[in-house]
Design a protein around this motif. Structure first.
Motif, PDB file in Angstrom:
ATOM      1  N   LEU A   1       0.808  -1.221   0.000  1.00 43.42           N
ATOM      2  CA  LEU A   1       0.000   0.000   0.000  1.00 43.42           C
ATOM      3  C   LEU A   1       0.843   1.274   0.000  1.00 43.42           C
ATOM      4  CD1 LEU A   1      -2.977  -0.904   2.380  1.00 43.42           C
ATOM      5  CD2 LEU A   1      -2.910  -0.913  -0.119  1.00 43.42           C
ATOM      6  N   PRO A   2       1.948   1.363   0.762  1.00 43.06           N
ATOM      7  CA  PRO A   2       2.726   2.616   0.737  1.00 43.06           C
ATOM      8  C   PRO A   2       3.291   2.950  -0.633  1.00 43.06           C
ATOM      9  CG  PRO A   2       3.311   1.297   2.666  1.00 43.06           C
ATOM     10  CD  PRO A   2       2.443   0.437   1.800  1.00 43.06           C
ATOM     11  N   GLN A   3       3.560   1.942  -1.464  1.00 41.20           N
ATOM     12  CA  GLN A   3       4.078   2.205  -2.807  1.00 41.20           C
ATOM     13  C   GLN A   3       2.963   2.420  -3.834  1.00 41.20           C
ATOM     14  OE1 GLN A   3       5.064  -0.237  -0.771  1.00 41.20           O
ATOM     15  NE2 GLN A   3       7.236  -0.750  -1.009  1.00 41.20           N
ATOM     16  N   VAL A   4       1.842   1.722  -3.646  1.00 38.53           N
ATOM     17  CA  VAL A   4       0.780   1.756  -4.662  1.00 38.53           C
ATOM     18  C   VAL A   4      -0.108   2.990  -4.504  1.00 38.53           C
ATOM     19  CG1 VAL A   4      -1.262   0.561  -5.534  1.00 38.53           C
ATOM     20  CG2 VAL A   4       0.783  -0.749  -4.920  1.00 38.53           C
ATOM     21  N   LEU A   5      -0.487   3.309  -3.264  1.00 41.11           N
ATOM     22  CA  LEU A   5      -1.460   4.387  -3.063  1.00 41.11           C
ATOM     23  C   LEU A   5      -0.986   5.743  -3.573  1.00 41.11           C
ATOM     24  CD1 LEU A   5      -2.983   3.469   0.425  1.00 41.11           C
ATOM     25  CD2 LEU A   5      -4.030   3.261  -1.839  1.00 41.11           C
ATOM     26  N   PRO A   6       0.301   6.122  -3.441  1.00 42.79           N
ATOM     27  CA  PRO A   6       0.702   7.406  -4.027  1.00 42.79           C
ATOM     28  C   PRO A   6       0.499   7.455  -5.537  1.00 42.79           C
ATOM     29  CG  PRO A   6       2.324   6.685  -2.417  1.00 42.79           C
ATOM     30  CD  PRO A   6       1.388   5.549  -2.594  1.00 42.79           C
TER      31      PRO A   6
END
Length: 556
Positions: free
Chosen positions: A478-483
């Motif tokens: 999630l930290p890499q995908v959501l941005p």
């Protein structure tokens, strides 16, 4: 003094009224409709409509007159009903407009349903006469097709038609089986123009459900003539040929035994057309669709032809990537491509045949394209895996797990975006059978997808497939995908926002809990302010997320 009826005022008054109904003026149409409703209560108006079938200047008015008469057929006076079959024939003789002839044919068919044998005589004599005048033959055959389609068994006394190779001595009864077959078979032969051949094939297709199936030898003898006529028509007129291919599916439905000894010839014709890049895509897709219908209908009867059939299918499936590209490789493009029509044949084969028999023949044929230098071949191999997943997924997992995972790894790492997109499609189709084995593969490629400049729909599609394959493991990313998703949601480009929202939907499918950081939540909420419909895709899988966004935005 009483006002004269519209008929006594002469047909021009009624013609003017119908003309007003055709004008792009809403107020005028409403007024003309009210006047016509009153006029139709006058018996003379119905007589006037019959006159306009032949005498109206505009084809649209003649067409409307035929429609109105057909709708009010049961209210016509007996005298007009008795004369109408002949009046329709006279109108057909004079009219050259295709739409008008279609409406006249529908009117004639309703008359055939309503009347007795005497109603058949005028139209049959007209059709017979047209066979001696080539310029009229195509129109006559199309009218015949409409009559057969609409009037059906009423033409033959509500019983299947008994047929023979040629009409018996003397004059055959109107619309008898021998007479119709003799007429249509004669129209299939050269040097008749393409329009005549196409119309004859269409009429023959409408006739097939009505013909008795006891004379199997007759049907077998008819198939070579149909195939020869189709082949010549496809060479001369692709559009008419594409429409005429329907007769093969009608034969499959109503007389499948007639095709048993001609399957190779029929499939060969369709595969040759479907694989010919010089032909239009619509025709190629139609021909390959006929192969799919044959597989669905004949199934195991095709086992002896399987190696030959698969080689024919791989031609369009693994063809080089062309210009323009396949619809799925070009954002905004629509419609099926020959490549995907070929994949649908494999899908049908996987559903109809034993998996071990299909895989034994297919997988060796895919090895060359999957490893070759042609990007179209590599894409075709990935699409083949996607196509057979539904019918052969269990067998692939049990016996070919390592080769399948290796093929997917090669596809996802391919330098060509179209191949990566096809590999993602295969991964999605195989997920149900191979989910535990696909998660490591997805984790292997997700960093590459996130690290590349992927703004195309294909890149988003691959991302979605990887997130779905990860399942709950997507939480760690999630930290890499959501941005990435947030950036696309904040952009002004509508298509990018749509793709980002779809990726968010894929995350919601994978993660039981999907906490959104405030910046991402704000970006999604901005869409909700434009209208809750923007977020409807999230409702089936993540109702809590959907409602939290609506509450955040103040919609609720």
């Amino acid at each position: 003094m009483a006002a004269p009826t519209l008929f006594k005022m002469a047909a021009p008054a009624l013609e003017q009224l119908l003309t007003e109904l055709l004008e792009p003026d809403s107020a005028g149409i409403r007024q003309a409709t009210a006047r016509l409703r009153e006029a139709l209560e006058e018996p003379g108006t119905l007589e006037g409509l019959a006159v306009l079938l032949r005498e109206a200047e505009r084809p649209q008015v003649r067409n409307l007159a035929a429609v109105l008469l057909r709708r009010r057929l049961r209210k016509l006076p007996p005298g007009l009903i008795d004369r109408l079959p002949q009046l329709v024939v006279e109108a057909l003789e004079r009219d050259t407009d295709g739409s008008c002839r279609g409406s006249l044919g529908l009117l004639q068919a309703r008359l055939l349903l309503q009347g007795g044998p005497e109603f058949r005589e005028p139209i049959w004599k007209w059709i017979q006469g047209a066979t001696r005048e080539p310029q009229k033959l195509e129109g006559a055959l199309r009218v015949l097709s409409v009559c057969i389609s609409e009037a059906g068994p009423a033409l033959f006394g509500h019983a299947p038609v008994s047929v023979s190779h040629a009409p018996s001595c003397g004059s055959p009864a109107p619309f008898s089986g021998p007479a119709l077959l003799w007429l249509l078979r004669g129209s299939l032969r050269s040097p008749n123009p393409p329009g005549v051949v196409g119309a004859a094939l269409g009429a023959l297709g409408e006739l097939l459900p009505l013909l008795g199936g006891t004379r199997k030898n007759l049907w077998r003898s008819l198939v070579p003539e149909v195939l020869q006529a189709l082949q010549e028509l496809l060479e001369r007129d692709q559009e008419r040929g594409a429409a005429a291919l329907e007769i093969l599916e009608q034969l499959l439905e109503f007389h499948p035994e007639a095709l048993s000894s001609h399957l190779r010839e029929m499939l060969g014709l369709c595969l040759q057309v479907g694989g010919a890049e010089s032909r239009g895509d619509a025709l190629r897709v139609r021909a390959l669709g006929t192969v799919t219908a044959t597989v669905q209908s004949r199934g195991r009867a095709l086992l002896p032809l399987l190696p030959w059939l698969l080689r024919g299918v791989l031609g369009p499936l693994c063809a080089p990537l062309g210009s323009p590209p396949d619809p799925e490789d070009e954002d905004g493009a629509e419609g099926p491509s020959p490549r995907h029509a070929a994949a649908q044949i494999l899908d049908a084969l996987a559903q109809e045949l034993p998996p071990e028999k299909l895989l034994k023949e297919l997988l060796p044929l895919l090895e060359g394209p999957a490893r070759g230098s042609c990007a179209g071949g590599r894409k075709g191999a990935m699409l083949a895996l996607a196509a057979i997943a539904g019918g052969c997924g269990s067998a692939l997992r049990q016996r070919f797990l390592a080769p399948v995972l290796g093929a997917l790894r090669g596809g996802l790492g391919d330098p060509e975006g179209a191949v990566r997109g096809a590999a993602a499609a295969a991964m999605r189709e195989l997920r149900e059978q191979m989910e535990p084995h696909l998660a490591p593969l997805a984790a292997e490629f997700l960093p590459r997808v996130l690290g590349e400049l992927w703004g195309s729909p294909q890149g988003w599609f691959v991302l979605e497939a990887l997130l779905e394959a990860l399942g709950e493991g997507a939480q760690a990313w999630l930290p890499q995908v959501l941005p990435r998703i947030q950036g696309a949601l904040e952009a002004a480009e509508p298509r990018g926002r749509e793709l980002a929202l779809s990726a968010l939907h894929a995350l919601a499918c994978s993660c039981e809990s999907l906490p959104l950081p405030p910046p991402t939540l704000a970006a999604v909420a901005a869409l909700a302010r434009e209208g809750p419909h923007q977020l409807q895709a999230l409702v089936p899988v993540h109702t809590g997320l959907y409602w939290s966004i609506l509450v955040y935005t103040g919609v609720y």
